[in-house]
Design a protein around this motif. Sequence first.
Motif, PDB file in Angstrom:
ATOM      1  N   ARG A 268      -9.288  17.350  -6.051  1.00 39.32           N
ATOM      2  CA  ARG A 268      -8.099  16.508  -6.210  1.00 39.32           C
ATOM      3  C   ARG A 268      -6.860  17.223  -5.687  1.00 39.32           C
ATOM      4  O   ARG A 268      -6.004  16.611  -5.046  1.00 39.32           O
ATOM      5  CB  ARG A 268      -7.905  16.141  -7.681  1.00 39.32           C
ATOM      6  N   LEU A 269      -6.743  18.502  -5.969  1.00 39.79           N
ATOM      7  CA  LEU A 269      -5.596  19.262  -5.476  1.00 39.79           C
ATOM      8  C   LEU A 269      -5.593  19.289  -3.948  1.00 39.79           C
ATOM      9  O   LEU A 269      -4.547  19.103  -3.318  1.00 39.79           O
ATOM     10  CB  LEU A 269      -5.602  20.678  -6.046  1.00 39.79           C
TER      11      LEU A 269
ATOM     12  N   ASN B 219       0.810  -1.212   0.000  1.00 40.91           N
ATOM     13  CA  ASN B 219       0.000   0.000   0.000  1.00 40.91           C
ATOM     14  C   ASN B 219       0.842   1.260   0.000  1.00 40.91           C
ATOM     15  O   ASN B 219       0.429   2.271  -0.537  1.00 40.91           O
ATOM     16  CB  ASN B 219      -0.960   0.005   1.192  1.00 40.91           C
ATOM     17  N   GLN B 220       2.007   1.234   0.612  1.00 39.82           N
ATOM     18  CA  GLN B 220       2.868   2.416   0.636  1.00 39.82           C
ATOM     19  C   GLN B 220       3.452   2.702  -0.739  1.00 39.82           C
ATOM     20  O   GLN B 220       3.931   3.790  -0.992  1.00 39.82           O
ATOM     21  CB  GLN B 220       3.986   2.229   1.652  1.00 39.82           C
ATOM     22  N   ARG B 221       3.407   1.741  -1.635  1.00 37.35           N
ATOM     23  CA  ARG B 221       3.944   1.927  -2.974  1.00 37.35           C
ATOM     24  C   ARG B 221       2.874   2.367  -3.969  1.00 37.35           C
ATOM     25  O   ARG B 221       3.177   2.634  -5.114  1.00 37.35           O
ATOM     26  CB  ARG B 221       4.598   0.626  -3.438  1.00 37.35           C
ATOM     27  N   ARG B 222       1.610   2.381  -3.537  1.00 36.46           N
ATOM     28  CA  ARG B 222       0.493   2.757  -4.409  1.00 36.46           C
ATOM     29  C   ARG B 222      -0.092   4.095  -3.966  1.00 36.46           C
ATOM     30  O   ARG B 222       0.003   4.477  -2.816  1.00 36.46           O
ATOM     31  CB  ARG B 222      -0.631   1.716  -4.314  1.00 36.46           C
ATOM     32  N   TYR B 223      -0.742   4.750  -4.891  1.00 33.60           N
ATOM     33  CA  TYR B 223      -1.536   5.924  -4.534  1.00 33.60           C
ATOM     34  C   TYR B 223      -2.759   5.437  -3.759  1.00 33.60           C
ATOM     35  O   TYR B 223      -3.178   4.281  -3.892  1.00 33.60           O
ATOM     36  CB  TYR B 223      -1.996   6.674  -5.789  1.00 33.60           C
ATOM     37  N   SER B 224      -3.362   6.325  -2.995  1.00 35.00           N
ATOM     38  CA  SER B 224      -4.561   5.965  -2.237  1.00 35.00           C
ATOM     39  C   SER B 224      -5.727   5.740  -3.201  1.00 35.00           C
ATOM     40  O   SER B 224      -5.706   6.202  -4.350  1.00 35.00           O
ATOM     41  CB  SER B 224      -4.910   7.081  -1.253  1.00 35.00           C
ATOM     42  N   ARG B 225      -6.750   5.054  -2.722  1.00 33.34           N
ATOM     43  CA  ARG B 225      -7.935   4.819  -3.550  1.00 33.34           C
ATOM     44  C   ARG B 225      -8.565   6.134  -3.996  1.00 33.34           C
ATOM     45  O   ARG B 225      -9.050   6.252  -5.119  1.00 33.34           O
ATOM     46  CB  ARG B 225      -8.954   3.982  -2.783  1.00 33.34           C
ATOM     47  N   GLY B 226      -8.578   7.121  -3.101  1.00 31.53           N
ATOM     48  CA  GLY B 226      -9.132   8.425  -3.463  1.00 31.53           C
ATOM     49  C   GLY B 226      -8.352   9.063  -4.603  1.00 31.53           C
ATOM     50  O   GLY B 226      -8.942   9.586  -5.554  1.00 31.53           O
ATOM     51  N   ALA B 227      -7.025   9.041  -4.517  1.00 33.56           N
ATOM     52  CA  ALA B 227      -6.193   9.618  -5.573  1.00 33.56           C
ATOM     53  C   ALA B 227      -6.395   8.885  -6.893  1.00 33.56           C
ATOM     54  O   ALA B 227      -6.471   9.509  -7.958  1.00 33.56           O
ATOM     55  CB  ALA B 227      -4.721   9.586  -5.161  1.00 33.56           C
ATOM     56  N   ILE B 228      -6.498   7.556  -6.817  1.00 28.39           N
ATOM     57  CA  ILE B 228      -6.712   6.760  -8.030  1.00 28.39           C
ATOM     58  C   ILE B 228      -8.067   7.111  -8.648  1.00 28.39           C
ATOM     59  O   ILE B 228      -8.173   7.292  -9.863  1.00 28.39           O
ATOM     60  CB  ILE B 228      -6.592   5.252  -7.724  1.00 28.39           C
ATOM     61  N   ALA B 229      -9.101   7.222  -7.823  1.00 29.68           N
ATOM     62  CA  ALA B 229     -10.428   7.572  -8.335  1.00 29.68           C
ATOM     63  C   ALA B 229     -10.415   8.956  -8.986  1.00 29.68           C
ATOM     64  O   ALA B 229     -10.922   9.128 -10.108  1.00 29.68           O
ATOM     65  CB  ALA B 229     -11.460   7.523  -7.207  1.00 29.68           C
ATOM     66  N   PHE B 230      -9.839   9.948  -8.300  1.00 33.91           N
ATOM     67  CA  PHE B 230      -9.748  11.290  -8.888  1.00 33.91           C
ATOM     68  C   PHE B 230      -9.016  11.236 -10.229  1.00 33.91           C
ATOM     69  O   PHE B 230      -9.447  11.838 -11.208  1.00 33.91           O
ATOM     70  CB  PHE B 230      -9.012  12.257  -7.954  1.00 33.91           C
ATOM     71  N   HIS B 231      -7.881  10.549 -10.263  1.00 30.33           N
ATOM     72  CA  HIS B 231      -7.063  10.480 -11.473  1.00 30.33           C
ATOM     73  C   HIS B 231      -7.867   9.950 -12.656  1.00 30.33           C
ATOM     74  O   HIS B 231      -7.916  10.578 -13.720  1.00 30.33           O
ATOM     75  CB  HIS B 231      -5.845   9.590 -11.228  1.00 30.33           C
TER      76      HIS B 231
ATOM     77  N   VAL C 156       5.696  17.778 -14.531  1.00 28.80           N
ATOM     78  CA  VAL C 156       4.562  17.439 -15.395  1.00 28.80           C
ATOM     79  C   VAL C 156       3.285  17.328 -14.578  1.00 28.80           C
ATOM     80  O   VAL C 156       2.221  17.818 -14.983  1.00 28.80           O
ATOM     81  CB  VAL C 156       4.844  16.140 -16.181  1.00 28.80           C
ATOM     82  N   HIS C 157       3.362  16.729 -13.392  1.00 29.06           N
ATOM     83  CA  HIS C 157       2.160  16.614 -12.572  1.00 29.06           C
ATOM     84  C   HIS C 157       1.635  17.980 -12.141  1.00 29.06           C
ATOM     85  O   HIS C 157       0.426  18.207 -12.146  1.00 29.06           O
ATOM     86  CB  HIS C 157       2.412  15.695 -11.371  1.00 29.06           C
ATOM     87  N   TRP C 158       2.514  18.906 -11.788  1.00 29.86           N
ATOM     88  CA  TRP C 158       2.041  20.237 -11.385  1.00 29.86           C
ATOM     89  C   TRP C 158       1.514  21.019 -12.586  1.00 29.86           C
ATOM     90  O   TRP C 158       0.573  21.803 -12.457  1.00 29.86           O
ATOM     91  CB  TRP C 158       3.118  20.995 -10.607  1.00 29.86           C
ATOM     92  N   ILE C 159       2.072  20.778 -13.773  1.00 33.62           N
ATOM     93  CA  ILE C 159       1.511  21.406 -14.988  1.00 33.62           C
ATOM     94  C   ILE C 159       0.116  20.849 -15.253  1.00 33.62           C
ATOM     95  O   ILE C 159      -0.800  21.596 -15.604  1.00 33.62           O
ATOM     96  CB  ILE C 159       2.450  21.213 -16.203  1.00 33.62           C
ATOM     97  N   PHE C 160      -0.055  19.539 -15.058  1.00 36.27           N
ATOM     98  CA  PHE C 160      -1.395  18.961 -15.193  1.00 36.27           C
ATOM     99  C   PHE C 160      -2.374  19.626 -14.232  1.00 36.27           C
ATOM    100  O   PHE C 160      -3.490  19.971 -14.617  1.00 36.27           O
ATOM    101  CB  PHE C 160      -1.383  17.450 -14.917  1.00 36.27           C
ATOM    102  N   TYR C 161      -1.983  19.790 -12.974  1.00 36.71           N
ATOM    103  CA  TYR C 161      -2.871  20.446 -12.009  1.00 36.71           C
ATOM    104  C   TYR C 161      -3.250  21.846 -12.493  1.00 36.71           C
ATOM    105  O   TYR C 161      -4.414  22.237 -12.429  1.00 36.71           O
ATOM    106  CB  TYR C 161      -2.236  20.530 -10.620  1.00 36.71           C
ATOM    107  N   ALA C 162      -2.274  22.589 -12.971  1.00 34.82           N
ATOM    108  CA  ALA C 162      -2.568  23.941 -13.464  1.00 34.82           C
ATOM    109  C   ALA C 162      -3.548  23.892 -14.632  1.00 34.82           C
ATOM    110  O   ALA C 162      -4.532  24.644 -14.661  1.00 34.82           O
ATOM    111  CB  ALA C 162      -1.271  24.645 -13.876  1.00 34.82           C
ATOM    112  N   LEU C 163      -3.302  23.003 -15.585  1.00 30.70           N
ATOM    113  CA  LEU C 163      -4.159  22.941 -16.771  1.00 30.70           C
ATOM    114  C   LEU C 163      -5.569  22.452 -16.462  1.00 30.70           C
ATOM    115  O   LEU C 163      -6.536  22.965 -17.037  1.00 30.70           O
ATOM    116  CB  LEU C 163      -3.525  22.049 -17.845  1.00 30.70           C
TER     117      LEU C 163
END
Length: 187
Positions: free
Chosen positions: A63-64, A7-19, A90-97
């Motif tokens: 998500r942010l 689990n420490q190597r994966r994103y949380s379920r919430g983050a995965i759902a948002f993504h 790239v991830h922060w550019i995605f958040y901005a866009l």
Amino acid sequence: MARTAFNQRRYSRGAIAFHWIIAVLVIANLIYGLFHESLFKGAGLMPVHMAIGITVLVLSIARLAWRLTHRVPPLPASLPGWEKGLSHLVHWIFYALIILMPLSGWAMTSGGRHPHPVSWFGLFDVPMLPVSGGMAGAGHEFHEIFGYAMAALVVLHIAAALRHQFILRDGVLGRMMPGVEPSGRKR
């Protein structure tokens, strides 16, 4: 491997759902936005496009907030520093866009030649932003530029994820992909 280490190597379920929810909505809106004049002319999908944009905006802000309050799993130690830095950028550019694109579209409808509120799937109207005609015009230009930038970034993001999964086999895709372990193997 122990469940906690996994689990420490994966994103949380919430983050995965948002993504994945935001990814599907953004890709659908990009397809419509880029091809509405050639493929979808007369289809009457602009209200849906705008409602999806407002949905992306709300989900992106949530998500942010989630991202700022939840730890992300570390990238593999084997990745070079430049690749880790590029990944964060790239991830922060995605958040901005994903926030700026819907805002620029909302500005377009709020202050253009024919200002009107955005209907959220016919359920209620989203109020107009207090913008001038000039701001609406700038919103139009930015929306177009952001759209092309987003499309390019999505293609690069998918290519990088596939590179990690099938060439490097380092488990990076498994951190965000349901049903795939961070090791890169199917569960």
